[in-house]
Design a protein around this motif. Structure first.
Motif, short mmCIF file in Angstrom:
data_model
loop_
_atom_site.label_atom_id
_atom_site.label_comp_id
_atom_site.label_asym_id
_atom_site.label_seq_id
_atom_site.Cartn_x
_atom_site.Cartn_y
_atom_site.Cartn_z
N ASP A 221 0.73 -1.37 -0.02
CA ASP A 221 -0.03 -0.04 0.00
C ASP A 221 0.90 1.24 -0.04
O ASP A 221 1.77 1.30 0.99
N SER B 51 -1.98 -1.43 -3.72
CA SER B 51 -3.17 -0.63 -3.27
C SER B 51 -2.48 0.92 -3.09
O SER B 51 -1.28 1.11 -2.75
N HIS C 78 -5.96 -1.30 -6.49
CA HIS C 78 -7.15 -0.76 -5.44
C HIS C 78 -6.73 0.26 -4.99
O HIS C 78 -5.47 0.80 -4.62
N ARG D 299 -8.05 3.01 -1.97
CA ARG D 299 -8.94 3.09 -0.83
C ARG D 299 -9.42 4.55 -0.43
O ARG D 299 -8.53 5.61 -0.66
N GLY E 158 -12.13 -1.13 6.71
CA GLY E 158 -12.43 -2.14 5.69
C GLY E 158 -11.29 -2.62 4.56
O GLY E 158 -11.54 -3.53 3.99
N THR E 159 -9.98 -1.90 4.80
CA THR E 159 -9.17 -1.99 3.79
C THR E 159 -8.37 -3.65 4.00
O THR E 159 -7.84 -4.27 2.92
N ILE F 148 -9.96 -6.58 4.69
CA ILE F 148 -10.73 -7.16 4.04
C ILE F 148 -10.74 -7.15 2.51
O ILE F 148 -10.65 -8.23 1.85
N GLU F 149 -10.79 -5.93 2.22
CA GLU F 149 -10.58 -5.78 0.60
C GLU F 149 -9.37 -6.19 -0.05
O GLU F 149 -9.42 -6.81 -1.10
N ILE F 150 -8.31 -6.00 0.50
CA ILE F 150 -7.02 -6.45 -0.03
C ILE F 150 -6.72 -7.70 0.14
O ILE F 150 -6.34 -8.38 -0.87
N GLU G 198 -9.18 -10.30 -0.04
CA GLU G 198 -9.90 -10.66 -1.16
C GLU G 198 -9.39 -10.66 -2.46
O GLU G 198 -9.32 -11.50 -3.39
N LEU G 199 -8.62 -9.35 -2.64
CA LEU G 199 -7.80 -9.07 -4.10
C LEU G 199 -6.56 -10.05 -4.04
O LEU G 199 -6.27 -10.53 -5.15
#
Length: 353
Positions: free
Chosen positions: A272, A307, A327, A329, A334-335, A337-339, A341-342
């Protein structure tokens, strides 16, 4: 006055223009005056295809408008000639890929009575947002004791740390950047203020991460963009990712090469890269794209998810596609969970030969 967005034709056709400004009311409006103003704005904006948000508090207006460039130019001419306000100051103007207020022809709120629209309730905008002006005052006055008391009181009232960060600390950082842009504070005030918000963010309490989400043990390198002095976002993310069971490393590189060297050595599952959470940094897009390109070459055999974050992305002035990231943000919450999943999706993709 021209809002200077004529070059938008060079951008994708689905992009829109956005302008934010502040001004002083020439006379103190009543609640009825403000309701009439909002109703007329809704009617006008529906005709022009414009959406936005209008705030009034303590004698000052703040408004964000978004829509087709020609419509905003027409609207701006009317706003500039309106005698109900003076000292009009443009805070930002840019092209955005998606609307922030797409469902509202004019979202409105004023500080003299309870909100008469759904501004603080709809779409996760709630009463924490109304505390931003108070927190800004505490920050600019260097009142670390007052800040700590405010955060502690929110914890006692049952607020989760994610809500405090998303709806209070991050918006306060952006408001602090606006204060600097409008010469209401010095660069030193901005730097110290962001440090105080960083400490406040470390003190918030978070809901424990479910055990099922802590078992992956992914790794992430949280890095400031080379040369970026503001590190609020990546500092807050370090807490969130550590709490979620990730292996976390941090980097504050002064060059693309320094970042590439660390990536080649550590080979994290995700990277990130953070820009300032207070200032827009529009000029940094080209440099950020180059940073990401160099980063991908640093460990070509590693399926690293990239990200990006910062105010430029929180304001929707830029997207992940603008800089070649996976990604972008809008908030640190919530990052994790999002990362995750990616990463899972990227590992399932067939490798090219």
């Amino acid at each position: 006055m021209s809002i200077g967005l004529e070059n938008s034709v060079a951008n994708p056709v689905n992009w829109t223009s956005s302008i934010s400004y502040q001004s002083k009311a020439t006379a103190r409006p009543t609640a009825a005056d403000l309701r009439e103003l909002t109703w007329k704005a809704k009617t006008r904006n529906q005709t022009l295809g414009v959406t936005g948000m209008l705030l009034y508090d303590n004698g000052r207006f703040f408004q964000t408008l978004e829509g087709p460039p020609a419509s905003l130019q027409t609207l701006w001419s009317s706003i500039s000639d309106d005698r109900r306000h003076s000292d009009i100051e443009i805070l930002s103007e840019h092209i955005i890929p998606t609307r922030l207020f797409g469902e509202w022809d004019m979202l409105s709120y004023h500080g003299d009575e309870q909100p008469y629209t759904a501004m603080l309730a709809a779409k996760a905008r709630h009463e924490l947002t109304a505390q931003v002006p108070d927190l800004i005052d505490l920050v600019l006055n260097g009142d670390d004791l007052g800040i700590n008391k405010r955060i502690a009181a929110l914890a006692e009232d049952g607020w989760d740390g994610n809500d405090v960060i998303k709806h209070l600390i991050e918006p306060t950082a952006r408001a602090l950047g606006d204060a600097w842009l409008s010469d209401d504070c010095t660069e030193l005030d901005l730097t110290i203020g962001l440090s105080m918000l960083q400490l406040a963010g470390h003190a918030v309490r978070h809901t424990p991460t479910p055990a099922a989400l802590r078992n992956n043990r992914y790794s992430i390198l949280l890095a400031s963009a080379p040369g970026e002095a503001h590190t609020l976002g990546i500092s807050l993310m370090a807490d969130l990712f550590t709490d979620a069971g990730w292996h976390v490393d941090m980097a504050f590189p002064d060059s693309n090469q320094a970042l590439s060297n660390q990536l080649a050595s550590q080979k994290p599952d995700a990277l990130d890269i953070g820009l300032s959470d207070a200032l827009p940094r529009q000029h940094s897009l080209a440099n950020l794209r180059e940073t990401i390109e160099r980063s991908r070459f640093a460990a070509p055999d590693q399926l690293t998810v990239v990200s990006v974050g910062g105010r430029l992305f929180a304001d929707a002035a830029a997207t992940a596609d603008n800089v070649g990231a996976d990604h972008a943000r809008k908030t640190v919450t919530g990052t994790t969970i999002e990362i995750a999943e990616l990463i899972r999706q990227k590992r399932q993709e067939p490798r090219s030969r």
